[in-house]
Design a protein around this motif. Structure first.
Motif, PDB file in Angstrom:
ATOM      1  N   GLN A  80       0.837  -1.197   0.000  1.00 59.35           N
ATOM      2  CA  GLN A  80       0.000   0.000   0.000  1.00 59.35           C
ATOM      3  C   GLN A  80       0.871   1.246   0.000  1.00 59.35           C
ATOM      4  O   GLN A  80       1.959   1.266   0.548  1.00 59.35           O
ATOM      5  CB  GLN A  80      -0.892   0.028   1.230  1.00 59.35           C
ATOM      6  CG  GLN A  80      -1.944  -1.032   1.227  1.00 59.35           C
ATOM      7  CD  GLN A  80      -2.846  -0.893   2.439  1.00 59.35           C
ATOM      8  OE1 GLN A  80      -2.623  -0.084   3.322  1.00 59.35           O
ATOM      9  NE2 GLN A  80      -3.883  -1.705   2.478  1.00 59.35           N
ATOM     10  N   MET A  81       0.328   2.279  -0.604  1.00 56.61           N
ATOM     11  CA  MET A  81       0.961   3.578  -0.613  1.00 56.61           C
ATOM     12  C   MET A  81       0.737   4.271   0.729  1.00 56.61           C
ATOM     13  O   MET A  81      -0.382   4.314   1.218  1.00 56.61           O
ATOM     14  CB  MET A  81       0.294   4.435  -1.701  1.00 56.61           C
ATOM     15  CG  MET A  81       1.186   5.129  -2.617  1.00 56.61           C
ATOM     16  SD  MET A  81       0.137   5.977  -3.824  1.00 56.61           S
ATOM     17  CE  MET A  81       0.888   7.544  -3.701  1.00 56.61           C
ATOM     18  N   MET A  82       1.784   4.787   1.325  1.00 56.75           N
ATOM     19  CA  MET A  82       1.637   5.484   2.599  1.00 56.75           C
ATOM     20  C   MET A  82       0.761   6.725   2.453  1.00 56.75           C
ATOM     21  O   MET A  82      -0.066   7.014   3.315  1.00 56.75           O
ATOM     22  CB  MET A  82       3.011   5.885   3.134  1.00 56.75           C
ATOM     23  CG  MET A  82       2.945   6.426   4.531  1.00 56.75           C
ATOM     24  SD  MET A  82       4.492   7.069   5.168  1.00 56.75           S
ATOM     25  CE  MET A  82       5.711   6.010   4.486  1.00 56.75           C
ATOM     26  N   LEU A  83       0.927   7.455   1.384  1.00 51.26           N
ATOM     27  CA  LEU A  83       0.148   8.679   1.186  1.00 51.26           C
ATOM     28  C   LEU A  83      -1.343   8.421   1.037  1.00 51.26           C
ATOM     29  O   LEU A  83      -2.153   9.305   1.261  1.00 51.26           O
ATOM     30  CB  LEU A  83       0.656   9.436  -0.036  1.00 51.26           C
ATOM     31  CG  LEU A  83       2.018  10.107   0.134  1.00 51.26           C
ATOM     32  CD1 LEU A  83       2.502  10.678  -1.185  1.00 51.26           C
ATOM     33  CD2 LEU A  83       1.934  11.184   1.191  1.00 51.26           C
ATOM     34  N   SER A  84      -1.715   7.210   0.678  1.00 46.79           N
ATOM     35  CA  SER A  84      -3.140   6.884   0.539  1.00 46.79           C
ATOM     36  C   SER A  84      -3.783   6.525   1.871  1.00 46.79           C
ATOM     37  O   SER A  84      -4.991   6.384   1.950  1.00 46.79           O
ATOM     38  CB  SER A  84      -3.321   5.734  -0.448  1.00 46.79           C
ATOM     39  OG  SER A  84      -2.841   4.523   0.109  1.00 46.79           O
ATOM     40  N   GLN A  85      -2.995   6.388   2.919  1.00 46.94           N
ATOM     41  CA  GLN A  85      -3.495   6.001   4.233  1.00 46.94           C
ATOM     42  C   GLN A  85      -3.261   7.135   5.222  1.00 46.94           C
ATOM     43  O   GLN A  85      -2.277   7.155   5.941  1.00 46.94           O
ATOM     44  CB  GLN A  85      -2.778   4.730   4.720  1.00 46.94           C
ATOM     45  CG  GLN A  85      -2.829   3.579   3.746  1.00 46.94           C
ATOM     46  CD  GLN A  85      -4.232   3.057   3.559  1.00 46.94           C
ATOM     47  OE1 GLN A  85      -4.958   2.882   4.531  1.00 46.94           O
ATOM     48  NE2 GLN A  85      -4.615   2.807   2.326  1.00 46.94           N
ATOM     49  N   LYS A  86      -4.138   8.093   5.276  1.00 46.49           N
ATOM     50  CA  LYS A  86      -3.943   9.290   6.096  1.00 46.49           C
ATOM     51  C   LYS A  86      -3.753   8.989   7.579  1.00 46.49           C
ATOM     52  O   LYS A  86      -3.083   9.714   8.279  1.00 46.49           O
ATOM     53  CB  LYS A  86      -5.105  10.254   5.908  1.00 46.49           C
ATOM     54  CG  LYS A  86      -5.147  10.842   4.535  1.00 46.49           C
ATOM     55  CD  LYS A  86      -6.290  11.801   4.385  1.00 46.49           C
ATOM     56  CE  LYS A  86      -6.324  12.310   2.963  1.00 46.49           C
ATOM     57  NZ  LYS A  86      -7.432  13.182   2.716  1.00 46.49           N
ATOM     58  N   ASP A  87      -4.351   7.926   8.076  1.00 42.04           N
ATOM     59  CA  ASP A  87      -4.236   7.608   9.495  1.00 42.04           C
ATOM     60  C   ASP A  87      -2.891   6.999   9.867  1.00 42.04           C
ATOM     61  O   ASP A  87      -2.602   6.822  11.040  1.00 42.04           O
ATOM     62  CB  ASP A  87      -5.339   6.634   9.915  1.00 42.04           C
ATOM     63  CG  ASP A  87      -6.705   7.272   9.833  1.00 42.04           C
ATOM     64  OD1 ASP A  87      -6.784   8.519   9.864  1.00 42.04           O
ATOM     65  OD2 ASP A  87      -7.692   6.531   9.718  1.00 42.04           O
ATOM     66  N   HIS A  88      -2.065   6.674   8.905  1.00 44.09           N
ATOM     67  CA  HIS A  88      -0.818   5.972   9.204  1.00 44.09           C
ATOM     68  C   HIS A  88       0.417   6.732   8.724  1.00 44.09           C
ATOM     69  O   HIS A  88       1.451   6.133   8.509  1.00 44.09           O
ATOM     70  CB  HIS A  88      -0.839   4.583   8.556  1.00 44.09           C
ATOM     71  CG  HIS A  88      -1.953   3.729   9.058  1.00 44.09           C
ATOM     72  ND1 HIS A  88      -1.958   3.177  10.308  1.00 44.09           N
ATOM     73  CD2 HIS A  88      -3.114   3.368   8.491  1.00 44.09           C
ATOM     74  CE1 HIS A  88      -3.055   2.492  10.487  1.00 44.09           C
ATOM     75  NE2 HIS A  88      -3.787   2.589   9.404  1.00 44.09           N
TER      76      HIS A  88
END
Length: 114
Positions: free
Chosen positions: A67-75
């Motif tokens: 997964q892309m980090m930027l696509s997961q705002k909570d992480h």
């Protein structure tokens, strides 16, 4: 339970701090580099500096979830590190990582402020 955890960790940090100073250690001392929550920050508030080891997508399984980090705002690493930052002492990120193989690994160095 959380108050107990903070008390135990804070007592341990204080005891180790005094022990190391008693041995003649003169460098800055911190307690822990892993911060699952705000209780750890409170437990380390008397240390000389704060440190954090943020990781992305490391524990989902042995290969990660790609997964892309930027696509997961909570992480985002920034929010994980912001929890550990105290304004009256130095803050370090002495280690960080993003699981391999992950086609988005190149994003991780770009996430750090310059």
């Amino acid at each position: 339970m959380m108050r107990f955890f903070v008390h135990v960790q804070k007592s341990y940090n204080a005891e180790m701090y005094q022990y190391l100073r008693g041995l003649g250690v003169r460098i800055p001392i911190t307690g822990n580099n892993w911060n699952p929550g705000f209780c750890d920050v409170q437990a380390q508030a008397d240390c000389d500096f704060m440190d954090n080891h943020p990781y992305w997508d490391m524990w989902s399984d042995t290969r990660g979830s790609n997964q892309m980090m930027l696509s997961q705002k909570d992480h985002l690493w920034a929010s994980q590190c912001a929890r550990m930052r105290l304004l009256d002492r130095p803050f370090f990120v002495s280690e960080w990582d993003q699981v391999w193989p992950n086609e988005w690994r190149a994003e991780s160095p770009l996430m750090w402020p310059r």
